[in-house]
Design an enzyme around this catalytic site. Sequence first.
Site, PDB file in Angstrom:
ATOM      1  N   ARG A  37     -13.984   3.204 -80.875  1.00 12.00           N
ATOM      2  CA  ARG A  37     -13.550   4.095 -81.950  1.00 12.00           C
ATOM      3  C   ARG A  37     -14.268   3.744 -83.252  1.00 12.00           C
ATOM      4  O   ARG A  37     -14.849   2.663 -83.377  1.00 12.00           O
ATOM      5  CB  ARG A  37     -12.038   4.122 -82.107  1.00 12.00           C
ATOM      6  CG  ARG A  37     -11.376   2.881 -82.529  1.00 12.00           C
ATOM      7  CD  ARG A  37      -9.882   3.049 -82.772  1.00 12.00           C
ATOM      8  NE  ARG A  37      -9.072   2.705 -81.630  1.00 12.00           N
ATOM      9  CZ  ARG A  37      -7.949   3.323 -81.322  1.00 12.00           C
ATOM     10  NH1 ARG A  37      -7.504   4.303 -82.048  1.00 12.00           N
ATOM     11  NH2 ARG A  37      -7.259   2.935 -80.266  1.00 12.00           N
ATOM     12  N   ASP A 322      -3.197  -6.933 -74.198  1.00 12.96           N
ATOM     13  CA  ASP A 322      -2.445  -6.020 -73.323  1.00 12.96           C
ATOM     14  C   ASP A 322      -3.055  -5.893 -71.932  1.00 12.96           C
ATOM     15  O   ASP A 322      -2.423  -5.364 -71.026  1.00 12.96           O
ATOM     16  CB  ASP A 322      -2.394  -4.622 -73.961  1.00 12.96           C
ATOM     17  CG  ASP A 322      -1.327  -4.496 -75.043  1.00 12.96           C
ATOM     18  OD1 ASP A 322      -0.722  -5.522 -75.405  1.00 12.96           O
ATOM     19  OD2 ASP A 322      -1.109  -3.365 -75.532  1.00 12.96           O
ATOM     20  N   HIS A 454      21.908 -19.147-101.240  1.00  8.96           N
ATOM     21  CA  HIS A 454      23.033 -18.216-101.289  1.00  8.96           C
ATOM     22  C   HIS A 454      22.856 -17.259-102.459  1.00  8.96           C
ATOM     23  O   HIS A 454      22.473 -17.700-103.539  1.00  8.96           O
ATOM     24  CB  HIS A 454      24.347 -18.989-101.467  1.00  8.96           C
ATOM     25  CG  HIS A 454      25.533 -18.093-101.613  1.00  8.96           C
ATOM     26  ND1 HIS A 454      26.085 -17.416-100.547  1.00  8.96           N
ATOM     27  CD2 HIS A 454      26.259 -17.726-102.708  1.00  8.96           C
ATOM     28  CE1 HIS A 454      27.110 -16.689-100.973  1.00  8.96           C
ATOM     29  NE2 HIS A 454      27.224 -16.864-102.282  1.00  8.96           N
TER      30      HIS A 454
HETATM   31  P1  FAD Z   1      -5.601  -2.643 -78.465  1.00 12.57           P
HETATM   32  O1  FAD Z   1      -4.925  -2.792 -79.761  1.00 12.57           O
HETATM   33  O2  FAD Z   1      -5.162  -1.602 -77.533  1.00 12.57           O
HETATM   34  O3  FAD Z   1      -7.146  -2.553 -78.750  1.00 12.57           O
HETATM   35  C1  FAD Z   1      -8.081  -2.286 -77.768  1.00 12.57           C
HETATM   36  C2  FAD Z   1      -9.302  -1.659 -78.391  1.00 12.57           C
HETATM   37  O4  FAD Z   1     -10.307  -1.557 -77.382  1.00 12.57           O
HETATM   38  C3  FAD Z   1      -9.080  -0.247 -78.905  1.00 12.57           C
HETATM   39  O5  FAD Z   1      -9.516  -0.148 -80.236  1.00 12.57           O
HETATM   40  C4  FAD Z   1      -9.914   0.640 -77.982  1.00 12.57           C
HETATM   41  O6  FAD Z   1     -10.500   1.732 -78.682  1.00 12.57           O
HETATM   42  C5  FAD Z   1     -11.003  -0.328 -77.534  1.00 12.57           C
HETATM   43  N1  FAD Z   1     -11.597   0.014 -76.249  1.00 12.57           N
HETATM   44  C6  FAD Z   1     -10.975   0.411 -75.115  1.00 12.57           C
HETATM   45  N2  FAD Z   1     -11.881   0.558 -74.121  1.00 12.57           N
HETATM   46  C7  FAD Z   1     -13.094   0.258 -74.641  1.00 12.57           C
HETATM   47  C8  FAD Z   1     -14.407   0.202 -74.116  1.00 12.57           C
HETATM   48  N3  FAD Z   1     -14.672   0.466 -72.833  1.00 12.57           N
HETATM   49  N4  FAD Z   1     -15.418  -0.141 -74.947  1.00 12.57           N
HETATM   50  C9  FAD Z   1     -15.184  -0.424 -76.250  1.00 12.57           C
HETATM   51  N5  FAD Z   1     -13.949  -0.398 -76.812  1.00 12.57           N
HETATM   52  C10 FAD Z   1     -12.919  -0.070 -75.999  1.00 12.57           C
HETATM   53  N6  FAD Z   1       3.136  -4.529 -81.200  1.00 12.57           N
HETATM   54  C11 FAD Z   1       3.728  -5.393 -82.044  1.00 12.57           C
HETATM   55  O7  FAD Z   1       3.554  -6.602 -81.898  1.00 12.57           O
HETATM   56  N7  FAD Z   1       4.496  -4.968 -83.084  1.00 12.57           N
HETATM   57  C12 FAD Z   1       4.723  -3.656 -83.304  1.00 12.57           C
HETATM   58  O8  FAD Z   1       5.426  -3.291 -84.242  1.00 12.57           O
HETATM   59  C13 FAD Z   1       4.131  -2.715 -82.430  1.00 12.57           C
HETATM   60  N8  FAD Z   1       4.308  -1.403 -82.628  1.00 12.57           N
HETATM   61  C14 FAD Z   1       3.692  -0.511 -81.808  1.00 12.57           C
HETATM   62  C15 FAD Z   1       3.899   0.832 -82.034  1.00 12.57           C
HETATM   63  C16 FAD Z   1       3.300   1.768 -81.237  1.00 12.57           C
HETATM   64  C17 FAD Z   1       3.530   3.232 -81.504  1.00 12.57           C
HETATM   65  C18 FAD Z   1       2.426   1.342 -80.171  1.00 12.57           C
HETATM   66  C19 FAD Z   1       1.735   2.356 -79.309  1.00 12.57           C
HETATM   67  C20 FAD Z   1       2.211   0.005 -79.938  1.00 12.57           C
HETATM   68  C21 FAD Z   1       2.860  -0.938 -80.749  1.00 12.57           C
HETATM   69  N9  FAD Z   1       2.694  -2.312 -80.540  1.00 12.57           N
HETATM   70  C22 FAD Z   1       3.317  -3.194 -81.371  1.00 12.57           C
HETATM   71  C23 FAD Z   1       1.870  -2.832 -79.429  1.00 12.57           C
HETATM   72  C24 FAD Z   1       0.485  -3.277 -79.943  1.00 12.57           C
HETATM   73  O9  FAD Z   1      -0.126  -2.193 -80.597  1.00 12.57           O
HETATM   74  C25 FAD Z   1      -0.376  -3.767 -78.795  1.00 12.57           C
HETATM   75  O10 FAD Z   1       0.319  -4.758 -78.074  1.00 12.57           O
HETATM   76  C26 FAD Z   1      -1.674  -4.364 -79.315  1.00 12.57           C
HETATM   77  O11 FAD Z   1      -2.392  -3.409 -80.056  1.00 12.57           O
HETATM   78  C27 FAD Z   1      -2.542  -4.867 -78.162  1.00 12.57           C
HETATM   79  O12 FAD Z   1      -3.703  -5.419 -78.681  1.00 12.57           O
HETATM   80  P2  FAD Z   1      -5.054  -5.501 -77.832  1.00 12.57           P
HETATM   81  O13 FAD Z   1      -6.050  -6.155 -78.723  1.00 12.57           O
HETATM   82  O14 FAD Z   1      -4.804  -6.086 -76.508  1.00 12.57           O
HETATM   83  O15 FAD Z   1      -5.498  -3.999 -77.556  1.00 12.57           O
END
Ligand code: FAD
Length: 463
Positions: A37, A322, A454
Amino acid sequence: MTEDIYDLIVVGAGPGGYVAAIRAAQLGMKVAVIERRESLGGVCLNEGCIPSKALLDSSELFAMARDSFAGHGIDVSPPKLDIPRMMARKDDVVKKLTDGVAFLFKKNKIKRFKGAGVLLKGGTATGPHRVRVTDEASGDSPQELSGKRVLLATGSTATELKDLPFDQKLVVSAREALCFESVPKHLLVVGGGFIGLELGSVWLRLGARVTVVEMLPNILPNMDRKTADQLMRSLKKQGMEFLLQSKITKTVRTKEGATVTLERKDSSEEITCDRILVAVGRSPLTRDLGLEESGVRLDERGRIIVDKDFQTSVPGVYAIGDLVPGPMLAHKASEDGVVFAERLAGQSSQVEYDIIPGIIYTWPEAASVGRSEEQLKQDGVEFAVGKFPFSANGRARCLDETDGFVKVLASPDSGRVLGIHIVGPRASDLIAEAVMVMNFGGSAQDIALTVHAHPTLSEALKE
Ligand code: FAD
């Protein structure tokens, strides 16, 4: 010209990937990050944690002005909602934070590539791994990067229901529910997890009727039962409706939205709605990453299998966040990222998976760390319970926010804290003390012997 060989190529710049990249660069590695993105920060910054909290904060202020100010002796004419301005503010919050990540990349000399990354087969533990980057939007031809190691951090995506596929208009995921242009008349939320409850709260506060449909007998099935039940009672008081043990069996589209048939054990009913938010969970984003061809193994739930160094079944290829087992939370993904980079650099860091807090940013908020009563019983662990209601806390009274309690579960012999569960005002901030105590192996007595200012909400923990 000789080809650049990176020490580490990170695919995905969410809170897992970008944090890992920065930590690895700080530890002296030459790092490239591939993100498909435009902006950095992943789901968390762009369409998850941050925009949802921005809207929760705005909608809370709106609801307070409408429902609570009068109780404090402040009369205002009914507040008027300007959704475009509320959304613009949310977008601005997101932009400041994603720009901040871009700044940190520059500062740490991390090279960013825009496009989708695919792992190419053929890398070995010692030889370089190759990743192809394709940016379809730009029309440029794909390029290949070489790295001694590759970290997969592509996160997850909203799980779709086979019979209720997303159409981005009537049937939506959180992404669209964070951008509605007007308040739905009746928002049906499918799934009683944290995302559904938070986004349901946003639109409820802004004036929508909100009904949560959950297949199981309880919302938040993994949370401490009494804590989740208390939260449901508070949300019901605000007008959120719950249909438990219910399943959507039919959806007929109408001019205004849809008529949905819900079935329970012995009955069925039809309800009309104009939006359906499907929030039944998230699935690891492993598609089109070249995993199968490269030999990266997945578990039965589609998550990448890793060892304690986050290494996958292919030596030199790692995965975090994730994509791998564990709670799907931003702070867990970031911890994975830091620990991954530090272990790669030879340090002995580790993530304390048993002490990861989980928060639901509704009002009141709910926050938990450690084991629930149900888990302790299941594990055959004896425990004592200490519970204190916010109705007896001075600061909560001043705030007029008396719903909820703090519950401390501790070993009856040593007093060691086994779990803390809070539902109440600012539970999200209060849980930090609980996490700290558990991290140091502290006891309920340690909390009780600590001076708490407090009047503060934190006194509820001491009590
Ligand atoms: P992501 O944040 O999913 O990032 C992965 C990135 O990889 C993305 O930018 C994607 O574009 C990129 N990508 C994917 N495939 C490719 C590819 N082939 N090549 C290049 N780039 C790629 N968690 C909390 O702890 N607190 C919260 O309050 C919370 N609120 C949330 C609210 C919502 C509405 C949602 C949907 C989720 C929420 N989460 C929250 C969960 C949290 O967003 C995720 O657990 C976290 O973002 C996971 O991080 P990550 O780095 O594993 O992956």
